[in-house]
Design a protein around this motif. Sequence first.
Motif, PDB file in Angstrom:
ATOM      1  N   SER A  21      -0.549  -3.157 -34.125  1.00  0.00           N
ATOM      2  CA  SER A  21       0.625  -2.505 -32.926  1.00  0.00           C
ATOM      3  C   SER A  21       0.224  -2.332 -32.439  1.00  0.00           C
ATOM      4  CB  SER A  21       0.698  -1.461 -34.302  1.00  0.00           C
ATOM      5  OG  SER A  21       1.984  -1.876 -35.640  1.00  0.00           O
ATOM      6  N   CYS A  22       1.558  -1.247 -31.324  1.00  0.00           N
ATOM      7  CA  CYS A  22       0.581  -1.019 -29.833  1.00  0.00           C
ATOM      8  C   CYS A  22       1.756   0.246 -30.216  1.00  0.00           C
ATOM      9  CB  CYS A  22       1.041  -2.609 -29.013  1.00  0.00           C
ATOM     10  SG  CYS A  22       1.277  -1.745 -27.190  1.00  0.00           S
ATOM     11  N   LYS A  23       1.136   1.362 -29.611  1.00  0.00           N
ATOM     12  CA  LYS A  23       1.820   2.396 -28.907  1.00  0.00           C
ATOM     13  C   LYS A  23       2.056   2.607 -27.685  1.00  0.00           C
ATOM     14  CE  LYS A  23       3.889   6.479 -29.280  1.00  0.00           C
ATOM     15  NZ  LYS A  23       5.405   6.180 -29.935  1.00  0.00           N
ATOM     16  N   ALA A  24       3.533   2.599 -26.659  1.00  0.00           N
ATOM     17  CA  ALA A  24       3.448   3.103 -25.348  1.00  0.00           C
ATOM     18  C   ALA A  24       3.591   4.149 -24.902  1.00  0.00           C
ATOM     19  CB  ALA A  24       4.044   1.633 -24.991  1.00  0.00           C
ATOM     20  N   SER A  25       2.680   4.476 -24.324  1.00  0.00           N
ATOM     21  CA  SER A  25       3.052   5.811 -23.521  1.00  0.00           C
ATOM     22  C   SER A  25       3.180   6.079 -22.514  1.00  0.00           C
ATOM     23  CB  SER A  25       1.730   7.223 -23.782  1.00  0.00           C
ATOM     24  OG  SER A  25       0.885   7.268 -25.040  1.00  0.00           O
ATOM     25  N   LEU A  26       4.286   4.886 -21.693  1.00  0.00           N
ATOM     26  CA  LEU A  26       5.003   4.285 -20.815  1.00  0.00           C
ATOM     27  C   LEU A  26       6.234   5.373 -20.770  1.00  0.00           C
ATOM     28  CD1 LEU A  26       3.709   1.070 -20.307  1.00  0.00           C
ATOM     29  CD2 LEU A  26       2.942   3.302 -19.638  1.00  0.00           C
ATOM     30  N   ARG A  27       6.140   5.828 -19.141  1.00  0.00           N
ATOM     31  CA  ARG A  27       7.985   6.497 -18.762  1.00  0.00           C
ATOM     32  C   ARG A  27       8.638   5.218 -18.690  1.00  0.00           C
ATOM     33  NH1 ARG A  27       7.437  10.153 -13.961  1.00  0.00           N
ATOM     34  NH2 ARG A  27       6.176   8.808 -13.196  1.00  0.00           N
ATOM     35  N   ASN A  28       8.937   4.086 -18.200  1.00  0.00           N
ATOM     36  CA  ASN A  28       9.338   3.142 -17.789  1.00  0.00           C
ATOM     37  C   ASN A  28       9.262   1.888 -19.552  1.00  0.00           C
ATOM     38  OD1 ASN A  28       7.408   2.105 -17.517  1.00  0.00           O
ATOM     39  ND2 ASN A  28       7.413   1.207 -15.662  1.00  0.00           N
ATOM     40  N   ALA A  50       5.224 -12.695 -25.437  1.00  0.00           N
ATOM     41  CA  ALA A  50       6.056 -11.538 -24.625  1.00  0.00           C
ATOM     42  C   ALA A  50       7.252 -11.509 -24.831  1.00  0.00           C
ATOM     43  CB  ALA A  50       5.601 -12.461 -23.085  1.00  0.00           C
ATOM     44  N   ILE A  51       7.803 -10.509 -24.558  1.00  0.00           N
ATOM     45  CA  ILE A  51       9.296  -9.993 -24.929  1.00  0.00           C
ATOM     46  C   ILE A  51       9.933  -8.917 -23.797  1.00  0.00           C
ATOM     47  CG2 ILE A  51       8.766  -7.846 -26.172  1.00  0.00           C
ATOM     48  CD1 ILE A  51      10.467  -8.348 -28.475  1.00  0.00           C
ATOM     49  N   THR A  52      10.788  -9.478 -23.675  1.00  0.00           N
ATOM     50  CA  THR A  52      11.476  -8.948 -22.678  1.00  0.00           C
ATOM     51  C   THR A  52      12.327  -7.398 -22.982  1.00  0.00           C
ATOM     52  OG1 THR A  52      13.607  -9.950 -23.186  1.00  0.00           O
ATOM     53  CG2 THR A  52      12.740 -11.265 -21.660  1.00  0.00           C
ATOM     54  N   TRP A  53      12.801  -6.748 -21.655  1.00  0.00           N
ATOM     55  CA  TRP A  53      12.436  -5.174 -22.690  1.00  0.00           C
ATOM     56  C   TRP A  53      14.046  -5.288 -23.111  1.00  0.00           C
ATOM     57  CZ3 TRP A  53      17.344  -2.659 -20.178  1.00  0.00           C
ATOM     58  CH2 TRP A  53      17.812  -3.391 -19.790  1.00  0.00           C
ATOM     59  N   SER A  71       7.730  -8.336 -31.406  1.00  0.00           N
ATOM     60  CA  SER A  71       9.312  -7.723 -31.445  1.00  0.00           C
ATOM     61  C   SER A  71       8.620  -6.629 -30.727  1.00  0.00           C
ATOM     62  CB  SER A  71       9.302  -7.242 -33.192  1.00  0.00           C
ATOM     63  OG  SER A  71       8.297  -7.002 -33.642  1.00  0.00           O
ATOM     64  N   ARG A  72       9.753  -5.719 -30.929  1.00  0.00           N
ATOM     65  CA  ARG A  72       9.575  -3.915 -30.126  1.00  0.00           C
ATOM     66  C   ARG A  72      11.089  -3.313 -30.326  1.00  0.00           C
ATOM     67  NH1 ARG A  72       9.859  -4.336 -23.772  1.00  0.00           N
ATOM     68  NH2 ARG A  72       9.856  -2.376 -24.202  1.00  0.00           N
ATOM     69  N   ASP A  73      10.014  -2.121 -30.133  1.00  0.00           N
ATOM     70  CA  ASP A  73      10.621  -1.101 -31.422  1.00  0.00           C
ATOM     71  C   ASP A  73      10.702   0.675 -30.121  1.00  0.00           C
ATOM     72  OD1 ASP A  73      11.104   1.411 -33.597  1.00  0.00           O
ATOM     73  OD2 ASP A  73      11.922   1.319 -32.053  1.00  0.00           O
ATOM     74  N   ASN A  74      11.993   0.417 -28.877  1.00  0.00           N
ATOM     75  CA  ASN A  74      12.272   0.656 -27.581  1.00  0.00           C
ATOM     76  C   ASN A  74      11.775   2.418 -28.748  1.00  0.00           C
ATOM     77  OD1 ASN A  74      11.766  -1.051 -26.376  1.00  0.00           O
ATOM     78  ND2 ASN A  74      13.661  -1.661 -25.177  1.00  0.00           N
ATOM     79  N   SER A  75      12.861   2.641 -29.436  1.00  0.00           N
ATOM     80  CA  SER A  75      13.154   4.648 -29.994  1.00  0.00           C
ATOM     81  C   SER A  75      11.883   4.586 -29.797  1.00  0.00           C
ATOM     82  CB  SER A  75      14.535   4.324 -31.092  1.00  0.00           C
ATOM     83  OG  SER A  75      13.626   4.181 -32.293  1.00  0.00           O
ATOM     84  N   ASN A  76      10.797   3.914 -30.216  1.00  0.00           N
ATOM     85  CA  ASN A  76       9.494   4.362 -30.480  1.00  0.00           C
ATOM     86  C   ASN A  76       8.698   4.076 -30.273  1.00  0.00           C
ATOM     87  OD1 ASN A  76      10.338   6.149 -33.253  1.00  0.00           O
ATOM     88  ND2 ASN A  76      10.632   4.689 -34.289  1.00  0.00           N
TER      89      ASN A  76
END
Length: 120
Positions: A21-28, A50-53, A71-76
């Motif tokens: 898991s990777c937690k990203a604290s990035l505004r963008n 890699a995974i697109t936005w 995979s990614r979860d943009n909401s979190n």
Amino acid sequence: QADLVESGGGLAQAGGSLRLSCKASLRNFDWANMGWFRQSPGKEREFVAAITWRAEATHYVGSVKGRFTISRDNSNKMVYLQMNSLKPEDTGVYYCNTLDYKLEMPLNSWGQGTQVTVSS
């Protein structure tokens, strides 16, 4: 607060599975292509996945195709790497980062990474 915090690594037997898991604290984050990289003992850090936005596309280095899934979860603001059928050569420190999707090049500074060790 670090921009990128990886977790989920550990010791696994060959053939086993781990989920990073990777937690990203990035505004963008919502508009950032994301990737996983790894550095194996004695080797340069290399691109893994890699995974697109919008998560409409993914790609992988050949050695992990069919075994790893990004995979990614943009909401979190999370990125994941499901690793199955692990091999000893998957051993290394795994990092997530924003990246140039086509060039597979990292764009942000690195987090501390998470160690994955696969025993034969």
